[in-house]
Design an enzyme around this catalytic site. Sequence first.
Site, PDB file in Angstrom:
ATOM      1  N   THR A  13       0.823  -1.210   0.000  1.00  0.00           N
ATOM      2  CA  THR A  13       0.000   0.000   0.000  1.00  0.00           C
ATOM      3  C   THR A  13       0.854   1.256   0.000  1.00  0.00           C
ATOM      4  OG1 THR A  13      -1.765  -1.166   1.170  1.00  0.00           O
ATOM      5  CG2 THR A  13      -1.791   1.234   1.251  1.00  0.00           C
ATOM      6  N   VAL A  14       1.802   1.351   0.929  1.00  0.00           N
ATOM      7  CA  VAL A  14       2.623   2.565   1.033  1.00  0.00           C
ATOM      8  C   VAL A  14       3.619   2.640  -0.119  1.00  0.00           C
ATOM      9  CG1 VAL A  14       4.257   3.825   2.487  1.00  0.00           C
ATOM     10  CG2 VAL A  14       2.334   2.630   3.531  1.00  0.00           C
ATOM     11  N   ALA A  33      13.663  19.674  -4.111  1.00  0.00           N
ATOM     12  CA  ALA A  33      14.856  18.912  -3.739  1.00  0.00           C
ATOM     13  C   ALA A  33      16.110  19.394  -4.464  1.00  0.00           C
ATOM     14  CB  ALA A  33      14.640  17.432  -4.027  1.00  0.00           C
ATOM     15  N   VAL A 132       5.734   7.473  12.299  1.00  0.00           N
ATOM     16  CA  VAL A 132       4.837   7.952  13.359  1.00  0.00           C
ATOM     17  C   VAL A 132       3.737   8.819  12.752  1.00  0.00           C
ATOM     18  CG1 VAL A 132       4.659   9.263  15.507  1.00  0.00           C
ATOM     19  CG2 VAL A 132       6.728   7.946  15.033  1.00  0.00           C
ATOM     20  N   GLY A 134       1.587   8.526  10.307  1.00  0.00           N
ATOM     21  CA  GLY A 134       1.308   8.593   8.875  1.00  0.00           C
ATOM     22  C   GLY A 134       1.762   9.875   8.220  1.00  0.00           C
ATOM     23  N   ASP A 201       1.363  -0.965  18.972  1.00  0.00           N
ATOM     24  CA  ASP A 201       1.645  -0.054  17.861  1.00  0.00           C
ATOM     25  C   ASP A 201       1.837   1.377  18.376  1.00  0.00           C
ATOM     26  OD1 ASP A 201       1.444   0.602  14.796  1.00  0.00           O
ATOM     27  OD2 ASP A 201       0.013   1.944  15.754  1.00  0.00           O
ATOM     28  N   LYS A 205       5.377   4.029  18.514  1.00  0.00           N
ATOM     29  CA  LYS A 205       5.415   5.423  18.069  1.00  0.00           C
ATOM     30  C   LYS A 205       5.760   6.367  19.217  1.00  0.00           C
ATOM     31  CE  LYS A 205       1.942   4.209  14.628  1.00  0.00           C
ATOM     32  NZ  LYS A 205       0.507   4.243  14.285  1.00  0.00           N
TER      33      LYS A 205
END
Length: 437
Positions: A13-14, A33, A132, A134, A201, A205
């Site tokens: 997904t990510v 950048a 941490v 999202g 979880d 974090k």
Amino acid sequence: MKPVRIGLLGLGTVGCGTVQVLARNGDEIARRAGRGIAVVAAAVRDLSRERECRLDDVRLTADPASVVADPEVEVVVELMGGTEPARTLVLQAIAAGKHVVTANKALIALHGNEIFARAHERGVVVAFEAAVAGGIPIIKAVREGLAGNRIEWLAGIINGTGNFILTEMRDHGRDFGDVLAEAQRLGYAEADPTFDVEGVDAAHKLCILAAIAFGIPLQFDRIHVEGISGITREDVTFAGELGYRIKHLGIARRAEGGFELRVHPTLIPERRLIANVDGVMNAVLVMGDAVGPTLYYGAGAGAEATASAVVADLVDVVRALTADPENRVPHLAFQPGALSDLPILPMAEVRTSFYLRLRAHDRPGVLADITRVLGAHSISIEAILQREPDPERGEATIIILTHQVREGDMQSAIDEIEALAHLSSPVTRIRMESLAR
């Protein structure tokens, strides 16, 4: 200048979200950048599986070590999750002099001290904003934006699954198990939801946030962790009647002689902004001595929300490619040789207020005995709410809110109350925080 070439470890997904964001916003990202960013290789579990993101000119492999070793890959992006083989692969990338971006909170919480030490020796960056909350840029906010502050405390709703469950219980009067099953159907909770609902979880974090806020080593094993599986619909209702909402918080606080690190259900006054963060959303409230309270709110998970943080880290890494390693922002905000050695306090020494729910036999003297025990342990009562007795069961429900008390004293009082034989079930306790100065 030629684009910086990156290799992805994981294309779920990510990973796909990262590819999509880089493709859609490539020109804007390059302007920020100073160079373009191109995905040239990706390691996947199943080469035959179709993916939602376009992978033109991306070499796919089932061997993640080959991506790390690929001389064309300049930056490794670890999106596999878990601690192994992620730890081994990240250390291999560092040893090869490659910068690393990761979204892996368990990896950083459990092995970050080792990883950052190796990265410092090799003069490379390990970036972990996406680990941490999202898409919320909380790491950069605390590490850089609040660098002029002494952070007094922080409190966060940093697990969307737990927040969704508690929100549904409050808004629709549903039971924990019913909402958990729905969260699993919607994809908010895993088939094994233990990490989410039992606080692991969130503790990963919190470990990271506390290290950055206070300049202490990562110490996951010192965090007090409680989940939400014991919260009942009744507790949520009583909290609302008393002007509170129950949230699953990660809390890090300076205290006399050390630091508090704890994850547990918490009653918060309903007027606080963080008490009104609902559903799967995340929020972190940070108290700095100069700026006061600041709140960071947004999507704590999701493909492009998390990819937003991954790409932001990639932009930082690309900028760092031309920077003197000694002048980069330290991984944990404070210079490696300047971390604090103050201890993490045992939970028994923490001071909080409490919500207590007791089911007691309906007979004279019960409430007097309970308040006598609390008084003997120097526990001051803020409010008492007693429901009409259940005539069939001969029981009454008593709700007690206390002022601040040492955790060890409260546990001793609860043990003594439960030994009185007045109760039909163990005492339910939930800590309370005002989240104010």
